[in-house]
Write a protein that holds these residues in place. Structure first.
Motif, PDB file in Angstrom:
ATOM      1  N   THR A  99       0.943  -0.960  -0.033  1.00 19.32           N
ATOM      2  CA  THR A  99       0.046  -0.004   0.027  1.00 19.32           C
ATOM      3  C   THR A  99       0.808   1.066   0.270  1.00 19.32           C
ATOM      4  OG1 THR A  99      -1.709  -1.198   0.969  1.00 19.32           O
ATOM      5  CG2 THR A  99      -1.892   1.244   1.307  1.00 19.32           C
ATOM      6  N   ALA A 100       0.438   2.122  -0.923  1.00 13.81           N
ATOM      7  CA  ALA A 100       1.353   3.420  -0.736  1.00 13.81           C
ATOM      8  C   ALA A 100       0.303   4.456  -0.526  1.00 13.81           C
ATOM      9  CB  ALA A 100       1.728   3.947  -2.393  1.00 13.81           C
ATOM     10  N   VAL A 101       0.719   5.431   0.413  1.00 12.44           N
ATOM     11  CA  VAL A 101      -0.039   6.565   1.176  1.00 12.44           C
ATOM     12  C   VAL A 101       0.334   7.782   0.479  1.00 12.44           C
ATOM     13  CG1 VAL A 101      -0.790   7.678   3.220  1.00 12.44           C
ATOM     14  CG2 VAL A 101      -0.264   5.067   3.145  1.00 12.44           C
ATOM     15  N   LEU A 102      -0.782   8.571  -0.189  1.00 13.40           N
ATOM     16  CA  LEU A 102      -0.414   9.921  -0.742  1.00 13.40           C
ATOM     17  C   LEU A 102      -0.978  10.764   0.181  1.00 13.40           C
ATOM     18  CD1 LEU A 102      -1.410   8.880  -4.434  1.00 13.40           C
ATOM     19  CD2 LEU A 102       0.801   8.601  -3.343  1.00 13.40           C
ATOM     20  N   PRO A 103      -0.295  11.817   0.514  1.00 16.16           N
ATOM     21  CA  PRO A 103      -0.938  12.747   1.482  1.00 16.16           C
ATOM     22  C   PRO A 103      -1.797  13.683   0.488  1.00 16.16           C
ATOM     23  CG  PRO A 103       1.193  13.371   1.038  1.00 16.16           C
ATOM     24  CD  PRO A 103       1.053  12.021   0.340  1.00 16.16           C
ATOM     25  N   LEU A 104      -2.993  14.219   0.972  1.00 18.06           N
ATOM     26  CA  LEU A 104      -3.630  15.254   0.129  1.00 18.06           C
ATOM     27  C   LEU A 104      -3.674  16.580   0.799  1.00 18.06           C
ATOM     28  CD1 LEU A 104      -7.199  13.407   0.084  1.00 18.06           C
ATOM     29  CD2 LEU A 104      -5.416  13.707  -1.833  1.00 18.06           C
ATOM     30  N   PRO A 105      -3.654  17.597   0.290  1.00 22.27           N
ATOM     31  CA  PRO A 105      -3.764  17.654  -1.332  1.00 22.27           C
ATOM     32  C   PRO A 105      -2.275  17.729  -1.898  1.00 22.27           C
ATOM     33  CG  PRO A 105      -4.018  19.699  -0.664  1.00 22.27           C
ATOM     34  CD  PRO A 105      -3.907  18.991   0.651  1.00 22.27           C
ATOM     35  N   SER A 106      -1.977  16.773  -2.863  1.00 20.58           N
ATOM     36  CA  SER A 106      -0.817  16.896  -3.711  1.00 20.58           C
ATOM     37  C   SER A 106      -0.890  16.367  -5.080  1.00 20.58           C
ATOM     38  CB  SER A 106       0.354  15.771  -3.260  1.00 20.58           C
ATOM     39  OG  SER A 106      -0.272  14.676  -3.277  1.00 20.58           O
ATOM     40  N   TYR A 107       0.276  16.996  -5.857  1.00 23.64           N
ATOM     41  CA  TYR A 107      -0.022  16.639  -7.332  1.00 23.64           C
ATOM     42  C   TYR A 107      -0.342  15.218  -7.658  1.00 23.64           C
ATOM     43  CZ  TYR A 107       1.019  16.279 -12.398  1.00 23.64           C
ATOM     44  OH  TYR A 107       1.231  16.229 -13.720  1.00 23.64           O
ATOM     45  N   GLU A 108       0.578  14.470  -6.936  1.00 20.59           N
ATOM     46  CA  GLU A 108       0.249  12.967  -7.355  1.00 20.59           C
ATOM     47  C   GLU A 108      -0.995  12.424  -6.876  1.00 20.59           C
ATOM     48  OE1 GLU A 108       3.303   9.145  -6.784  1.00 20.59           O
ATOM     49  OE2 GLU A 108       3.610  10.924  -5.516  1.00 20.59           O
ATOM     50  N   ALA A 109      -1.508  12.731  -5.676  1.00 22.91           N
ATOM     51  CA  ALA A 109      -2.966  12.542  -5.213  1.00 22.91           C
ATOM     52  C   ALA A 109      -4.003  12.820  -6.122  1.00 22.91           C
ATOM     53  CB  ALA A 109      -3.015  12.880  -3.969  1.00 22.91           C
ATOM     54  N   GLN A 110      -3.801  14.025  -6.849  1.00 26.49           N
ATOM     55  CA  GLN A 110      -4.969  14.550  -7.803  1.00 26.49           C
ATOM     56  C   GLN A 110      -4.902  13.622  -9.036  1.00 26.49           C
ATOM     57  OE1 GLN A 110      -3.656  18.495  -8.487  1.00 26.49           O
ATOM     58  NE2 GLN A 110      -4.430  19.310  -6.623  1.00 26.49           N
ATOM     59  N   ASN A 111      -3.903  13.017  -9.488  1.00 30.25           N
ATOM     60  CA  ASN A 111      -3.775  12.148 -10.574  1.00 30.25           C
ATOM     61  C   ASN A 111      -3.839  10.646 -10.059  1.00 30.25           C
ATOM     62  OD1 ASN A 111      -3.638  14.303 -12.296  1.00 30.25           O
ATOM     63  ND2 ASN A 111      -1.583  14.483 -11.721  1.00 30.25           N
ATOM     64  N   ALA A 112      -4.121  10.301  -9.043  1.00 30.12           N
ATOM     65  CA  ALA A 112      -3.968   8.908  -8.776  1.00 30.12           C
ATOM     66  C   ALA A 112      -5.009   8.105  -9.365  1.00 30.12           C
ATOM     67  CB  ALA A 112      -4.037   8.752  -7.077  1.00 30.12           C
ATOM     68  N   HIS A 113      -6.145   8.602  -9.252  1.00 28.74           N
ATOM     69  CA  HIS A 113      -7.438   8.032  -9.814  1.00 28.74           C
ATOM     70  C   HIS A 113      -7.246   7.426 -11.292  1.00 28.74           C
ATOM     71  CE1 HIS A 113     -10.171   7.681  -6.391  1.00 28.74           C
ATOM     72  NE2 HIS A 113      -9.750   8.989  -5.992  1.00 28.74           N
ATOM     73  N   ALA A 114      -6.655   8.364 -12.352  1.00 29.40           N
ATOM     74  CA  ALA A 114      -6.384   8.249 -13.387  1.00 29.40           C
ATOM     75  C   ALA A 114      -5.419   7.230 -13.712  1.00 29.40           C
ATOM     76  CB  ALA A 114      -6.004   9.616 -14.096  1.00 29.40           C
ATOM     77  N   ALA A 115      -4.315   7.417 -12.862  1.00 24.35           N
ATOM     78  CA  ALA A 115      -2.983   6.326 -12.848  1.00 24.35           C
ATOM     79  C   ALA A 115      -3.510   4.907 -12.864  1.00 24.35           C
ATOM     80  CB  ALA A 115      -2.006   6.887 -12.155  1.00 24.35           C
ATOM     81  N   VAL A 116      -4.475   4.982 -11.711  1.00 19.86           N
ATOM     82  CA  VAL A 116      -4.665   3.541 -11.455  1.00 19.86           C
ATOM     83  C   VAL A 116      -5.626   2.781 -12.501  1.00 19.86           C
ATOM     84  CG1 VAL A 116      -6.227   2.105  -9.706  1.00 19.86           C
ATOM     85  CG2 VAL A 116      -4.455   3.651  -8.901  1.00 19.86           C
ATOM     86  N   ASP A 117      -6.499   3.482 -13.221  1.00 21.53           N
ATOM     87  CA  ASP A 117      -7.201   3.104 -14.235  1.00 21.53           C
ATOM     88  C   ASP A 117      -6.435   2.746 -15.359  1.00 21.53           C
ATOM     89  OD1 ASP A 117      -9.569   3.647 -12.981  1.00 21.53           O
ATOM     90  OD2 ASP A 117      -9.990   5.445 -13.756  1.00 21.53           O
ATOM     91  N   ARG A 118      -5.334   3.330 -15.571  1.00 28.46           N
ATOM     92  CA  ARG A 118      -4.347   3.419 -16.562  1.00 28.46           C
ATOM     93  C   ARG A 118      -3.701   1.924 -16.192  1.00 28.46           C
ATOM     94  NH1 ARG A 118       1.074   5.886 -17.898  1.00 28.46           N
ATOM     95  NH2 ARG A 118       1.550   4.874 -19.807  1.00 28.46           N
ATOM     96  N   ILE A 119      -3.222   1.817 -14.936  1.00 29.04           N
ATOM     97  CA  ILE A 119      -2.439   0.314 -14.505  1.00 29.04           C
ATOM     98  C   ILE A 119      -3.341  -0.503 -14.694  1.00 29.04           C
ATOM     99  CG2 ILE A 119      -1.317  -0.558 -12.609  1.00 29.04           C
ATOM    100  CD1 ILE A 119      -0.157   2.262 -12.031  1.00 29.04           C
ATOM    101  N   ARG A 120      -4.654  -0.643 -14.386  1.00 31.03           N
ATOM    102  CA  ARG A 120      -5.594  -1.768 -14.495  1.00 31.03           C
ATOM    103  C   ARG A 120      -5.621  -2.033 -15.926  1.00 31.03           C
ATOM    104  NH1 ARG A 120     -10.051   0.929 -10.533  1.00 31.03           N
ATOM    105  NH2 ARG A 120      -9.195   0.130  -8.521  1.00 31.03           N
TER     106      ARG A 120
END
Length: 126
Positions: free
Chosen positions: A96-117
């Motif tokens: 598990t990776a933990v990303l603090p909010l708000p951060s640039y990486e966290a804002q794009n995390a949902h799109a990145a996970v969809d791409r990785i899936r």
């Protein structure tokens, strides 16, 4: 296909990364070790919340303009805070990776996970 401890994985460039998880075309790379991308499962959990607080400037103005200044204590700031958890499971590897909010990486995390899936599904067909 499983990776044994100490086994070297071929060098491939990362096509995506989230926190401390890196993804190549065929592998998931974590601090706990590599695992095959094919068949990996990905989850993302939003652990953020809205919070309200009295801003510092309102407290200062309430003190300076006492007693009428107490009305400044009615002012509230609303902030979004918390973290995102991105979890990957591939074979015996769970990380598990933990990303603090708000951060640039966290804002794009949902799109990145969809791409990785999508990459994982593509790697599973190959």
């Amino acid at each position: 296909m499983s990776v044994q401890p100490g086994q070297l994985v071929g060098v491939e460039p990362y096509v995506a990364s989230i926190g401390d998880i890196g993804v190549t075309r065929h592998w998931v790379m974590t601090p706990r070790g590599p695992a095959p991308l094919a068949g990996s499962e990905w989850w993302i959990a939003d652990r953020g919340a809205w919070s309200q607080q009295i801003p510092v400037w309102a407290i200062i103005l309430a003190i300076v303009f006492f007693p009428l200044g107490l009305l400044f204590l009615l002012c509230k700031e609303t902030k979004w805070s918390g973290w995102l958890e991105v979890t990957v499971r591939s074979g015996a590897l769970v990380h598990t990776a933990v990303l603090p909010l708000p951060s640039y990486e966290a804002q794009n995390a949902h799109a990145a996970v969809d791409r990785i899936r999508a990459l994982a599904a593509e790697a599973g067909r190959a």
